[in-house]
Design an enzyme around this catalytic site. Structure first.
Site, PDB file in Angstrom:
ATOM      1  N   GLY A 191       0.834  -1.198   0.000  1.00 48.51           N
ATOM      2  CA  GLY A 191       0.000   0.000   0.000  1.00 48.51           C
ATOM      3  C   GLY A 191       0.865   1.242   0.000  1.00 48.51           C
ATOM      4  O   GLY A 191       2.036   1.196   0.372  1.00 48.51           O
ATOM      5  N   PRO A 193       2.250   5.185   0.851  1.00 44.80           N
ATOM      6  CA  PRO A 193       2.700   5.749   2.123  1.00 44.80           C
ATOM      7  C   PRO A 193       1.519   6.237   2.957  1.00 44.80           C
ATOM      8  O   PRO A 193       0.572   6.791   2.409  1.00 44.80           O
ATOM      9  CB  PRO A 193       3.593   6.915   1.705  1.00 44.80           C
ATOM     10  CG  PRO A 193       3.302   7.165   0.273  1.00 44.80           C
ATOM     11  CD  PRO A 193       2.776   5.904  -0.310  1.00 44.80           C
ATOM     12  N   THR A 198       2.142   0.085   8.912  1.00 43.93           N
ATOM     13  CA  THR A 198       2.808  -0.052  10.203  1.00 43.93           C
ATOM     14  C   THR A 198       1.779  -0.203  11.315  1.00 43.93           C
ATOM     15  O   THR A 198       1.921  -1.047  12.211  1.00 43.93           O
ATOM     16  CB  THR A 198       3.679   1.180  10.487  1.00 43.93           C
ATOM     17  OG1 THR A 198       4.465   1.455   9.337  1.00 43.93           O
ATOM     18  CG2 THR A 198       4.572   0.957  11.678  1.00 43.93           C
ATOM     19  N   HIS A 413     -15.850   4.333 -16.468  1.00 43.10           N
ATOM     20  CA  HIS A 413     -15.053   3.239 -17.019  1.00 43.10           C
ATOM     21  C   HIS A 413     -15.287   1.950 -16.230  1.00 43.10           C
ATOM     22  O   HIS A 413     -15.610   0.902 -16.800  1.00 43.10           O
ATOM     23  CB  HIS A 413     -13.573   3.642 -16.978  1.00 43.10           C
ATOM     24  CG  HIS A 413     -12.632   2.595 -17.476  1.00 43.10           C
ATOM     25  ND1 HIS A 413     -12.060   2.644 -18.716  1.00 43.10           N
ATOM     26  CD2 HIS A 413     -12.171   1.467 -16.893  1.00 43.10           C
ATOM     27  CE1 HIS A 413     -11.282   1.589 -18.886  1.00 43.10           C
ATOM     28  NE2 HIS A 413     -11.333   0.851 -17.780  1.00 43.10           N
ATOM     29  N   GLU A 414     -15.175   2.048 -14.913  1.00 42.51           N
ATOM     30  CA  GLU A 414     -15.325   0.844 -14.091  1.00 42.51           C
ATOM     31  C   GLU A 414     -16.757   0.313 -14.144  1.00 42.51           C
ATOM     32  O   GLU A 414     -16.974  -0.894 -14.223  1.00 42.51           O
ATOM     33  CB  GLU A 414     -14.908   1.118 -12.646  1.00 42.51           C
ATOM     34  CG  GLU A 414     -13.427   1.491 -12.469  1.00 42.51           C
ATOM     35  CD  GLU A 414     -12.478   0.477 -13.071  1.00 42.51           C
ATOM     36  OE1 GLU A 414     -12.806  -0.724 -13.081  1.00 42.51           O
ATOM     37  OE2 GLU A 414     -11.397   0.888 -13.553  1.00 42.51           O
ATOM     38  N   HIS A 417     -17.216  -1.811 -17.215  1.00 39.58           N
ATOM     39  CA  HIS A 417     -16.774  -3.202 -17.044  1.00 39.58           C
ATOM     40  C   HIS A 417     -17.838  -4.003 -16.303  1.00 39.58           C
ATOM     41  O   HIS A 417     -18.176  -5.121 -16.676  1.00 39.58           O
ATOM     42  CB  HIS A 417     -15.491  -3.260 -16.200  1.00 39.58           C
ATOM     43  CG  HIS A 417     -14.251  -2.867 -16.954  1.00 39.58           C
ATOM     44  ND1 HIS A 417     -13.866  -3.468 -18.124  1.00 39.58           N
ATOM     45  CD2 HIS A 417     -13.279  -1.962 -16.666  1.00 39.58           C
ATOM     46  CE1 HIS A 417     -12.719  -2.925 -18.536  1.00 39.58           C
ATOM     47  NE2 HIS A 417     -12.340  -1.996 -17.664  1.00 39.58           N
ATOM     48  N   ASP A 488      -6.431  -2.431 -20.532  1.00 37.23           N
ATOM     49  CA  ASP A 488      -7.500  -3.331 -20.960  1.00 37.23           C
ATOM     50  C   ASP A 488      -7.254  -3.800 -22.389  1.00 37.23           C
ATOM     51  O   ASP A 488      -7.412  -4.977 -22.711  1.00 37.23           O
ATOM     52  CB  ASP A 488      -8.860  -2.609 -20.930  1.00 37.23           C
ATOM     53  CG  ASP A 488      -9.288  -2.255 -19.523  1.00 37.23           C
ATOM     54  OD1 ASP A 488      -8.851  -2.943 -18.579  1.00 37.23           O
ATOM     55  OD2 ASP A 488     -10.066  -1.294 -19.374  1.00 37.23           O
TER      56      ASP A 488
HETATM   57  P1  ADP Z   1       2.446   3.297   6.503  1.00 36.15           P
HETATM   58  O1  ADP Z   1       3.223   2.379   7.370  1.00 36.15           O
HETATM   59  O2  ADP Z   1       1.488   2.569   5.588  1.00 36.15           O
HETATM   60  O3  ADP Z   1       3.236   4.310   5.760  1.00 36.15           O
HETATM   61  P2  ADP Z   1       1.436   4.216   9.018  1.00 36.15           P
HETATM   62  O4  ADP Z   1       0.887   2.945   9.536  1.00 36.15           O
HETATM   63  O5  ADP Z   1       2.759   4.619   9.519  1.00 36.15           O
HETATM   64  O6  ADP Z   1       1.468   4.167   7.433  1.00 36.15           O
HETATM   65  O7  ADP Z   1       0.369   5.367   9.238  1.00 36.15           O
HETATM   66  C1  ADP Z   1       0.722   6.614   9.757  1.00 36.15           C
HETATM   67  C2  ADP Z   1      -0.335   7.118  10.683  1.00 36.15           C
HETATM   68  O8  ADP Z   1      -1.531   7.404   9.960  1.00 36.15           O
HETATM   69  C3  ADP Z   1      -0.748   6.117  11.731  1.00 36.15           C
HETATM   70  O9  ADP Z   1       0.063   6.188  12.846  1.00 36.15           O
HETATM   71  C4  ADP Z   1      -2.180   6.535  12.035  1.00 36.15           C
HETATM   72  O10 ADP Z   1      -2.214   7.584  12.957  1.00 36.15           O
HETATM   73  C5  ADP Z   1      -2.674   7.050  10.712  1.00 36.15           C
HETATM   74  N1  ADP Z   1      -3.414   6.005   9.975  1.00 36.15           N
HETATM   75  C6  ADP Z   1      -3.056   5.456   8.789  1.00 36.15           C
HETATM   76  N2  ADP Z   1      -3.968   4.555   8.390  1.00 36.15           N
HETATM   77  C7  ADP Z   1      -4.911   4.505   9.343  1.00 36.15           C
HETATM   78  C8  ADP Z   1      -6.114   3.743   9.509  1.00 36.15           C
HETATM   79  N3  ADP Z   1      -6.505   2.845   8.583  1.00 36.15           N
HETATM   80  N4  ADP Z   1      -6.838   3.940  10.618  1.00 36.15           N
HETATM   81  C9  ADP Z   1      -6.452   4.842  11.541  1.00 36.15           C
HETATM   82  N5  ADP Z   1      -5.333   5.588  11.453  1.00 36.15           N
HETATM   83  C10 ADP Z   1      -4.560   5.445  10.371  1.00 36.15           C
HETATM   84 ZN    ZN Z   2     -10.511  -0.999 -17.433  1.00 39.73          ZN
END
Ligand code: ADP
Ligand code: ZN
Length: 596
Positions: A191, A193, A198, A413-414, A417, A488
């Site tokens: 996914g 950033p 994490t 588009h979607e 499909h 596609d």
């Molecule tokens: P990645 O590791 O994918 O870059 P992080 O997990 O470090 O992203 O996310 C950074 C911050 O964004 C988290 O500490 C949280 O506060 C917030 N965050 C990201 N995604 C979510 C989520 N799905 N639900 C709640 N908070 C989220």
């Molecule tokens: Zn398509």
């Protein structure tokens, strides 16, 4: 055994004393020989003020005025950049002949010193006094403090479901295996950033009450060959002692880049690190109860060796959140701050398509700051609106944000499909449609495929129509063609060519396997192994199949325009429509259509 080693090192020392008595060494008096790792650690700590490089010999002066010599890699000038980066600009001395002579005496002595230092370190380690260099810098998440659970993660339910199993396993490894669960070993979270990778990994540890080792891939890759590998080894040793536990490696692509694909320096180190990681992964058994979770936003560059069965063979997509997801994430973060009663979270969520979880977290944070600055008792809608603008302008946003036109076109588009899939006999049922961007695709229509080992001609014709559905809907609704359909078209063309050349599914060309079974027509030498006339007929036949599929798709779209428009509106509203919702929308928009 140990006594023997000590004896050996004593003899070595003795030998050294004799060679030191040799006058040539007088010039090096007052210097202390160290191992490269120690020197590196000193430089990293900022304790080295000057460095002189002479071939493979590196002489360093410490802050305390001590002179150190170390034998570097074969060509120490390789590391000039590294030293410079760490604040010491090295100077160079020629390796002149007298130095070569001297080196022939010094080098063996240094080697011996190295052996002794090594032994000394071994003993130290045995005594439990860890030397920090070459040790992994994994941070063990504190057990106490703030425990993160699945409740803190919103908007990625599918990913959470996949991870449930890991939690079960970590909670009680024996029971899990007794019940016949297939033990996960490595999990790859994919996914962009800030999408919460994490956070998810932490939540798994939190739910299972297991220790959590957190490391970034870039921390493994150092300038000096072998350091990364030793960090990996150490990390796994630590983890085994704390099992059941989770090791989380962020930015795995920093180590796991395709080995063939990298250009430039530093890849020998990376390769060694990667190899060590693979060795460790293959080496631990289910009863070790260690789960490796890695995160990347570039799964496409990963070395295939990492993705093989028994390694990171489970892949979990952590997508950017859709509308419902954004509402959930905003709620999670707003729960910690006082909101004014009139605040409309849904409205904020609607206005933030393309925001990642991290963006939304900082939105709430900024709003709280705005409110606090003005001495308000709680966050008002105005604060959230201003925070939204700040975050979407701010440089920290890296995720893709679509313009309203882009969104409508992608939705069309979607939906195209999906509608073709719905009304073409033989297509798999639609499972999900989304206009939340993933990787390079702006949207996605997912079907629930049946298990099939061979494909019929009619199924493939239906597939061709389905692939044409996106482009056809764009043409029908906007009277225009966009580049978004390129993928596609490529897939459809490849499929049609295979039908004609490989599968004997075209009456015009007959039941013949034309040429090789590979996708392209370029054998190593000469032309394709059929005549130019046949090549022409293949092209014509492919063209005919695609034209027909295109016509069929357009007919379906035209006949079901009301359903298409309804799906488009639903997509613009919620960004994701699942299979049941899709069916409901289609039924509502199509009078006389019986539920299936
Ligand atoms: P990645 O590791 O994918 O870059 P992080 O997990 O470090 O992203 O996310 C950074 C911050 O964004 C988290 O500490 C949280 O506060 C917030 N965050 C990201 N995604 C979510 C989520 N799905 N639900 C709640 N908070 C989220
Ligand atoms: Zn398509």
């Amino acid at each position: 055994m140990r006594q023997l080693w000590i004896l050996v090192s004593f003899l070595v020392l003795l030998g050294m004393v004799f060679s030191t008595l040799d006058g040539t060494l007088g010039r090096l008096k007052g210097t202390r020989a160290v191992e490269m790792p120690e020197l590196v650690a000193l430089v990293e700590k900022g304790n080295v003020t000057a460095i002189t490089i002479r071939g493979a010999t590196i002489t360093a002066t410490t802050k305390a005025g001590e002179k150190l010599t170390a034998v570097g890699p074969e060509r120490s000038d390789h590391y000039v950049a590294w030293f410079t980066e760490h604040g010491v600009v090295p100077s160079f001395k020629r390796t002149e002949e007298q130095w070569v002579q001297l080196a022939s005496v010094v080098l063996p002595s240094l080697l011996m010193v190295g052996v002794v230092v090594f032994l000394f370190r071994q003993m130290q380690a045995a005594n439990g006094r860890a030397m920090s260099f070459g040790k992994s810098r994994a941070r063990l998440q504190a057990q106490g403090g703030q425990k993160i659970t699945f409740a803190d993660v919103a908007g990625c339910d599918e990913a959470k479901q996949e991870l449930e199993e890991v939690v079960l396993f970590l909670k009680d490894p024996q029971r899990f295996t007794r019940l016949g669960g297939r033990v996960p070993k490595g999990l790859l979270l994919m996914g962009g950033p800030g999408s919460g990778k994490t956070l998810l990994a932490r939540a798994v540890a939190g739910e299972a009450g297991a220790p959590f080792f957190n490391l970034s891939g870039s921390e493994f890759v150092e300038m000096f060959v072998g350091v990364g590998a030793s960090r990996v080894r150490d990390l796994f040793e630590q983890a085994k002692r704390q099992a059941p536990c989770i090791i989380f490696i962020d930015e795995i692509d920093a180590i796991g880049r395709n080995r063939g694909a990298n250009v430039g320096g530093g890849h020998e180190e990376r390769e060694q690190t990667l190899n060590q990681l693979l060795v460790e992964m293959d080496g631990f058994e289910p009863h070790d109860a260690i789960i490796l979770v890695a995160a990347t936003n570039r799964p496409d560059v990963l070395d295939p060796a990492l993705l093989r069965p028994g390694r990171f063979d489970r892949r979990v997509v952590v997508p950017a959140p859709d509308l419902r997801g954004r509402v959930g994430i905003l709620r999670v973060h707003a729960a910690r701050s006082p909101l004014a009663p009139e605040v409309d979270i849904e409205r904020i969520a609607k206005g933030t398509p393309g925001f990642s979880g991290a963006d939304l977290a900082s939105l709430v944070n900024e709003a709280a700051l705005f409110a606090a600055r003005e001495g308000k008792p709680h966050i008002e809608q105005l604060d959230l609106d201003r925070a939204k603008d700040k975050v979407s302008m701010g440089a920290e946003r890296r995720s893709l944000v679509l313009t309203p036109e882009d969104r409508r076109r992608t939705a069309t588009h979607e939906a195209g499909h999906a509608i073709v899939a719905r009304f073409t006999p033989g297509c798999d049922p639609v499972n999900k449609i989304t206009i939340v961007p993933r990787g390079f695709a702006l949207g996605l229509t997912e079907s629930l495929p049946e298990e099939r080992h061979t494909e019929s001609r009619s199924f493939r014709l239906a597939m061709l129509a389905l692939l044409m559905g996106g482009r056809s809907a764009e043409e029908e609704v906007f009277g225009e063609q966009w580049s978004g359909a390129e993928n596609d078209l490529q897939r459809a063309t490849r499929l049609a060519r295979a039908m004609v050349r490989v599968s004997g599914m075209s009456a015009a060309l007959g039941p013949v396997a034309w040429g090789s079974h590979s996708d392209d027509d370029t054998p190593r030498f000469g032309g394709p192994d059929y005549s130019a006339r046949t090549a022409e007929r293949i092209d014509e036949e492919v063209r005919r199949l695609l034209d027909e599929a295109h016509d069929r798709a357009r007919e379906v779209i035209r006949a079901n325009r009301a359903a298409l428009d309804a799906v488009v509106e639903a997509l613009l509203e919620t960004e994701t429509v699942n299979g049941e919702e899709f069916e409901r929308i289609v039924l509502a928009a199509t009078p006389g259509l019986a539920a299936t």
